[in-house]
Motif scaffolding. Structure first.
Motif, short mmCIF file in Angstrom:
data_model
loop_
_atom_site.label_atom_id
_atom_site.label_comp_id
_atom_site.label_asym_id
_atom_site.label_seq_id
_atom_site.Cartn_x
_atom_site.Cartn_y
_atom_site.Cartn_z
N GLN A 117 0.80 -1.22 0.00
CA GLN A 117 0.00 0.00 0.00
C GLN A 117 0.84 1.28 0.00
O GLN A 117 0.30 2.39 0.00
CB GLN A 117 -0.95 0.00 1.20
CG GLN A 117 -1.98 -1.12 1.13
CD GLN A 117 -2.85 -1.22 2.37
OE1 GLN A 117 -2.86 -0.32 3.22
NE2 GLN A 117 -3.57 -2.32 2.52
N ALA A 118 2.15 1.13 -0.01
CA ALA A 118 3.04 2.30 -0.06
C ALA A 118 2.96 2.94 -1.44
O ALA A 118 3.04 2.26 -2.45
CB ALA A 118 4.47 1.88 0.25
N HIS A 119 2.78 4.25 -1.47
CA HIS A 119 2.73 4.96 -2.75
C HIS A 119 4.13 5.05 -3.37
O HIS A 119 4.28 5.05 -4.59
CB HIS A 119 2.15 6.36 -2.56
CG HIS A 119 0.74 6.37 -2.09
ND1 HIS A 119 -0.32 5.96 -2.88
CD2 HIS A 119 0.20 6.71 -0.88
CE1 HIS A 119 -1.45 6.06 -2.20
NE2 HIS A 119 -1.17 6.51 -0.98
N GLN A 120 5.13 5.15 -2.51
CA GLN A 120 6.52 5.23 -2.97
C GLN A 120 7.37 4.39 -2.04
O GLN A 120 7.99 4.89 -1.11
CB GLN A 120 6.99 6.69 -2.97
CG GLN A 120 8.38 6.90 -3.56
CD GLN A 120 8.81 8.36 -3.49
OE1 GLN A 120 7.97 9.26 -3.41
NE2 GLN A 120 10.11 8.59 -3.53
N ASP A 144 6.97 4.06 3.28
CA ASP A 144 6.39 4.85 2.20
C ASP A 144 7.07 6.22 2.21
O ASP A 144 6.79 7.05 3.08
CB ASP A 144 4.88 4.99 2.41
CG ASP A 144 4.20 5.74 1.27
OD1 ASP A 144 4.90 6.26 0.39
OD2 ASP A 144 2.94 5.80 1.28
N SER A 146 6.62 8.72 0.50
CA SER A 146 5.72 9.85 0.29
C SER A 146 5.10 10.33 1.60
O SER A 146 4.55 11.43 1.68
CB SER A 146 4.59 9.47 -0.68
OG SER A 146 3.71 8.51 -0.11
N ASN A 166 3.24 1.78 9.78
CA ASN A 166 3.85 2.30 8.56
C ASN A 166 5.26 1.85 8.23
O ASN A 166 5.74 2.12 7.13
CB ASN A 166 3.84 3.84 8.62
CG ASN A 166 2.44 4.40 8.71
OD1 ASN A 166 1.56 4.01 7.95
ND2 ASN A 166 2.22 5.32 9.65
#
Length: 204
Positions: A117-120, A144, A146, A166
């Motif tokens: 689910q990490a955008h970056q 992530d 981002s 996270n």
């Protein structure tokens, strides 16, 4: 004219011979430079540990249990294999399924969810040398980029607060030129804070 021609010919031949000799001397130096460059490229612990991080991240995202176990501690591999085949075990939930995590205050996410689910998705390598056993250690942090900065990762309070939801981590030690895990899969037994932070807290 003949004398001048002969002199010019001699100069040309001498120059040509010098060029040939210089050319013959270049390959060993070049090869030596390549060897040095190769040695520098080869002996790069940080890069090697990052490759480990990329491999274990891929194994998790592919749900490839066997590939993941290849990086597990040898003394835990057999038991962990059994646990990862049980979709209700704590280890399976910790790695792959947030929905069955029963510990914490409801904010825990599985390693799989943190990565997928990490955008970056970023992998940070943190290297250190222990003053006690004089061995090299390295920690991997998966996060992530981002939402989390490298500055955040230097804060123990942030790591302990945001780790459950996270950040995934895993600690390794360099043994005979190869990185071996110190902690269980993705620090699975150090629930509240990454293992590196817990050790710092114990020291201070």
């Amino acid at each position: 004219m003949n004398a001048l021609s002969q002199t010019a010919a001699r100069i040309f031949l001498i120059s040509l011979a010098s060029i040939v000799m210089a050319y013959r001397l270049l390959p060993p130096d070049s090869a030596q430079g390549q060897q040095k460059s190769g040695a520098t490229h080869k002996n790069n612990p940080g890069r090697d540990l990052r490759k480990v991080g990329e491999a274990v991240a891929k194994a998790v995202l592919d749900r490839n249990i066997q590939a993941l176990l290849a990086y597990d501690r040898a003394d835990l591999r057999s038991a962990d294999e059994v646990s990862l085949k049980n979709t209700k075990s704590d280890l399976y939930c910790y790695i792959f399924d947030s929905d069955c995590i029963t510990w914490g205050s409801g904010n825990w996410r599985s390693v799989y969810d943190k990565l997928s689910q990490a955008h970056q998705l970023e992998i940070k390598v943190s290297l250190s040398s222990s003053p006690y056993d004089r061995q090299s250690y390295g920690s991997l942090f998966f996060y992530d980029a981002s939402a989390v900065s490298e500055k955040d990762l230097r804060s123990p309070d942030f790591l302990c607060k945001e780790g459950p939801a996270n950040i995934a981590s895993w600690k390794f030690r360099l043994e005979n030129g190869k990185w071996k895990p110190v902690t269980p899969l993705f620090d699975s037994e150090t629930r509240d804070c990454p293992s590196e932070v817990q050790e710092q807290q114990q020291i201070f």
